[in-house]
Write a protein that holds these residues in place. Sequence first.
Motif, PDB file in Angstrom:
ATOM      1  N   PRO A 141       9.637  18.864  -0.724  1.00  0.00           N
ATOM      2  CA  PRO A 141       8.758  18.725   0.447  1.00  0.00           C
ATOM      3  C   PRO A 141       9.542  18.430   1.716  1.00  0.00           C
ATOM      4  N   ASN A 142       8.959  18.781   2.843  1.00  0.00           N
ATOM      5  CA  ASN A 142       9.479  18.386   4.141  1.00  0.00           C
ATOM      6  C   ASN A 142       8.849  17.041   4.477  1.00  0.00           C
ATOM      7  N   LEU A 143       9.617  15.975   4.365  1.00  0.00           N
ATOM      8  CA  LEU A 143       9.058  14.638   4.526  1.00  0.00           C
ATOM      9  C   LEU A 143       8.682  14.333   5.973  1.00  0.00           C
ATOM     10  N   MET A 144       9.208  15.104   6.906  1.00  0.00           N
ATOM     11  CA  MET A 144       8.880  14.828   8.303  1.00  0.00           C
ATOM     12  C   MET A 144       7.413  15.147   8.591  1.00  0.00           C
ATOM     13  N   ASN A 145       6.921  16.270   8.051  1.00  0.00           N
ATOM     14  CA  ASN A 145       5.525  16.625   8.306  1.00  0.00           C
ATOM     15  C   ASN A 145       4.683  16.701   7.041  1.00  0.00           C
ATOM     16  N   ALA A 166       9.346   8.903   1.353  1.00  0.00           N
ATOM     17  CA  ALA A 166       8.673   8.915   2.656  1.00  0.00           C
ATOM     18  C   ALA A 166       8.411   7.523   3.208  1.00  0.00           C
ATOM     19  N   THR A 167       8.634   6.486   2.394  1.00  0.00           N
ATOM     20  CA  THR A 167       8.351   5.115   2.841  1.00  0.00           C
ATOM     21  C   THR A 167       9.580   4.220   2.721  1.00  0.00           C
ATOM     22  N   SER A 168      10.764   4.818   2.802  1.00  0.00           N
ATOM     23  CA  SER A 168      12.001   4.066   2.608  1.00  0.00           C
ATOM     24  C   SER A 168      12.951   4.178   3.790  1.00  0.00           C
ATOM     25  N   GLY A 169      13.616   3.058   4.081  1.00  0.00           N
ATOM     26  CA  GLY A 169      14.817   2.980   4.877  1.00  0.00           C
ATOM     27  C   GLY A 169      14.978   3.883   6.070  1.00  0.00           C
ATOM     28  N   ALA A 170      16.090   4.640   6.057  1.00  0.00           N
ATOM     29  CA  ALA A 170      16.523   5.399   7.225  1.00  0.00           C
ATOM     30  C   ALA A 170      15.485   6.401   7.694  1.00  0.00           C
ATOM     31  N   ILE A 171      14.764   7.023   6.759  1.00  0.00           N
ATOM     32  CA  ILE A 171      13.799   8.043   7.177  1.00  0.00           C
ATOM     33  C   ILE A 171      12.691   7.431   8.030  1.00  0.00           C
ATOM     34  N   LEU A 172      12.428   6.132   7.820  1.00  0.00           N
ATOM     35  CA  LEU A 172      11.412   5.444   8.616  1.00  0.00           C
ATOM     36  C   LEU A 172      11.943   5.055   9.985  1.00  0.00           C
ATOM     37  N   TYR A 173      13.100   4.367  10.034  1.00  0.00           N
ATOM     38  CA  TYR A 173      13.558   3.900  11.336  1.00  0.00           C
ATOM     39  C   TYR A 173      14.104   5.036  12.206  1.00  0.00           C
ATOM     40  N   GLN A 174      14.364   6.195  11.599  1.00  0.00           N
ATOM     41  CA  GLN A 174      14.728   7.371  12.385  1.00  0.00           C
ATOM     42  C   GLN A 174      13.505   8.194  12.796  1.00  0.00           C
ATOM     43  N   GLY A 175      12.339   7.784  12.309  1.00  0.00           N
ATOM     44  CA  GLY A 175      11.106   8.475  12.677  1.00  0.00           C
ATOM     45  C   GLY A 175      10.946   9.830  12.033  1.00  0.00           C
ATOM     46  N   ASN A 176      11.507  10.013  10.831  1.00  0.00           N
ATOM     47  CA  ASN A 176      11.506  11.327  10.193  1.00  0.00           C
ATOM     48  C   ASN A 176      10.558  11.435   9.007  1.00  0.00           C
ATOM     49  N   SER A 177       9.564  10.567   8.929  1.00  0.00           N
ATOM     50  CA  SER A 177       8.607  10.607   7.834  1.00  0.00           C
ATOM     51  C   SER A 177       7.194  10.778   8.369  1.00  0.00           C
ATOM     52  N   TYR A 178       6.411  11.548   7.632  1.00  0.00           N
ATOM     53  CA  TYR A 178       5.010  11.715   8.021  1.00  0.00           C
ATOM     54  C   TYR A 178       4.216  10.426   7.839  1.00  0.00           C
ATOM     55  N   LEU A 179       4.818   9.418   7.168  1.00  0.00           N
ATOM     56  CA  LEU A 179       4.141   8.137   6.968  1.00  0.00           C
ATOM     57  C   LEU A 179       4.646   7.048   7.911  1.00  0.00           C
ATOM     58  N   CYS A 180       5.456   7.397   8.896  1.00  0.00           N
ATOM     59  CA  CYS A 180       5.879   6.414   9.896  1.00  0.00           C
ATOM     60  C   CYS A 180       4.659   5.828  10.601  1.00  0.00           C
ATOM     61  N   GLY A 181       4.637   4.510  10.707  1.00  0.00           N
ATOM     62  CA  GLY A 181       3.552   3.847  11.420  1.00  0.00           C
ATOM     63  C   GLY A 181       2.218   3.888  10.717  1.00  0.00           C
ATOM     64  N   GLN A 182       2.217   4.190   9.420  1.00  0.00           N
ATOM     65  CA  GLN A 182       0.948   4.333   8.705  1.00  0.00           C
ATOM     66  C   GLN A 182       0.574   3.121   7.855  1.00  0.00           C
ATOM     67  N   LEU A 183       1.299   2.011   7.970  1.00  0.00           N
ATOM     68  CA  LEU A 183       0.909   0.809   7.222  1.00  0.00           C
ATOM     69  C   LEU A 183      -0.523   0.437   7.581  1.00  0.00           C
ATOM     70  N   GLY A 184      -1.321   0.205   6.546  1.00  0.00           N
ATOM     71  CA  GLY A 184      -2.715  -0.121   6.750  1.00  0.00           C
ATOM     72  C   GLY A 184      -3.637   1.080   6.801  1.00  0.00           C
ATOM     73  N   SER A 185      -3.068   2.274   6.847  1.00  0.00           N
ATOM     74  CA  SER A 185      -3.880   3.490   6.932  1.00  0.00           C
ATOM     75  C   SER A 185      -4.179   4.046   5.539  1.00  0.00           C
ATOM     76  N   VAL A 186      -5.236   4.809   5.440  1.00  0.00           N
ATOM     77  CA  VAL A 186      -5.590   5.482   4.192  1.00  0.00           C
ATOM     78  C   VAL A 186      -4.700   6.715   4.032  1.00  0.00           C
ATOM     79  N   ILE A 187      -3.924   6.742   2.951  1.00  0.00           N
ATOM     80  CA  ILE A 187      -3.009   7.863   2.719  1.00  0.00           C
ATOM     81  C   ILE A 187      -3.273   8.552   1.392  1.00  0.00           C
ATOM     82  N   ALA A 188      -4.187   8.005   0.585  1.00  0.00           N
ATOM     83  CA  ALA A 188      -4.479   8.573  -0.731  1.00  0.00           C
ATOM     84  C   ALA A 188      -5.964   8.402  -1.017  1.00  0.00           C
ATOM     85  N   ALA A 189      -6.419   9.027  -2.098  1.00  0.00           N
ATOM     86  CA  ALA A 189      -7.815   8.897  -2.498  1.00  0.00           C
ATOM     87  C   ALA A 189      -8.161   7.429  -2.725  1.00  0.00           C
ATOM     88  N   ALA A 190      -9.412   7.066  -2.480  1.00  0.00           N
ATOM     89  CA  ALA A 190      -9.837   5.660  -2.493  1.00  0.00           C
ATOM     90  C   ALA A 190      -9.685   4.991  -3.852  1.00  0.00           C
TER      91      ALA A 190
END
Length: 451
Positions: A380-384, A258-282
Amino acid sequence: MSVYFSYSQSQLKSLAQRVISQAISAGATSANVIFSEANGLHIEMRQAVVRTRTLHAASGMSLTVFRGQHQGTTTSSDFSDKGLEETVQAAMRIARFTGVDEFCDLFAPSPLPATLPELDLYHPWSISEQDAIALATEIEAGIHSVSPEVTSDGAWVSAGQSQLWLMNSLGFSQGTVQTHHAMTAKALGRRHHMSQLDFWSSEGNAAESLMPAYNVGSTAAQGACLALDIQPLAGNHRLPVLFAPLAATSLLSHLVQATSGAILYQGNSYLCGQLGSVIAAAHITVTEDPFIPRGLASRLFDGDGIRGKKRKIVENGRLLGYFLSAYSARRMNMDSTGNAWGPGNLRLTSGLTRAEDDFNAMLNKLDNGLVISQFSGGSPNLMNGDYSRSLRGFWVENGKIQYAVDGITVAGNLADIFKGILAVGNDAVTEGPFTTGSVLIDSLQISGNQV
């Protein structure tokens, strides 16, 4: 098994220099080439009969040329003068017919330091066929030692070594040499009209780091034997779920995807644009370290000649990094992370983990719920982030395993799964580039199945 290569590192370097020079002379604006060689021994035994014995050796090259914004790639195993020249010409012809790609070209390689870290990856194993067969026999003995209900469905022993030299027209030129050895067991449990398979494998760069052959077999057999105590699980439940260590490595795999290559620049990951965001338990941190001595995913550079670095991908639940090759980095207007060959030694940890948090302690923390031992389908469906997988595992009540379950399904969402991590065990295992202990999730939807 021979512990020698057909080519020396200096010979591979010389071949690479010739190919790069020929490509530039033929009109390429830039070029990248990898020469590689591998050899090894592989033994497969089943029920004391050697089914396969293989001594293998292979060499090859992969050349990519750029003509402005056009790219051509070709491969060959012919290292003769004529073969090299034909490979260069073939790549140039391909580049003439490919479409324009404004992002294609070499990425300026990061200079390697004068003193390189010692990764300790090369440990040749001069094992003979007879010695490998003897180890396979020990694996089967370990399988048969556990229960009369369990028999061997296969034992494998392999020893191998590989080398490569990567060079490009921007001045990068570096080689690597490494070994990879493994022992694997497949155990078959039978009870009445039911059967269950389980596997166990031990791999490493050095033979002495492998688990004893007998223990490889007995570990697989114990898993198959436990899986025979199966009972139906009816209805639907929403309960805590404990991913056993090997199953938990899949969570790291999904994170990388979900944080690699083509899936990111194609906008097909639920983690697109999430750098700096909380994505896991603290309390969760994920660390990449490509420089661990004898690490299964250790390396000094990637396929673009980019040096990786030790870094936090996730720190205190916050996403800090992606996995980018030179091409994907250029597409995203970012710097390459040195991951053209994937992640380098990724480890998931928790700030809450204590020394006493072994698997039994994690069962106590689970209390009532499901243990996932291995997956049998789904992804998993990595898009959502939607998550649905079928599996085999164990039903747990009051912190104790009650019986095995099979063919059931868990469902949820990856975003909720990572944020819902309650604990990580101190029972870490490594599978390929991934290391983690067992992982306890607050809840997933569990759909039962009649056996």
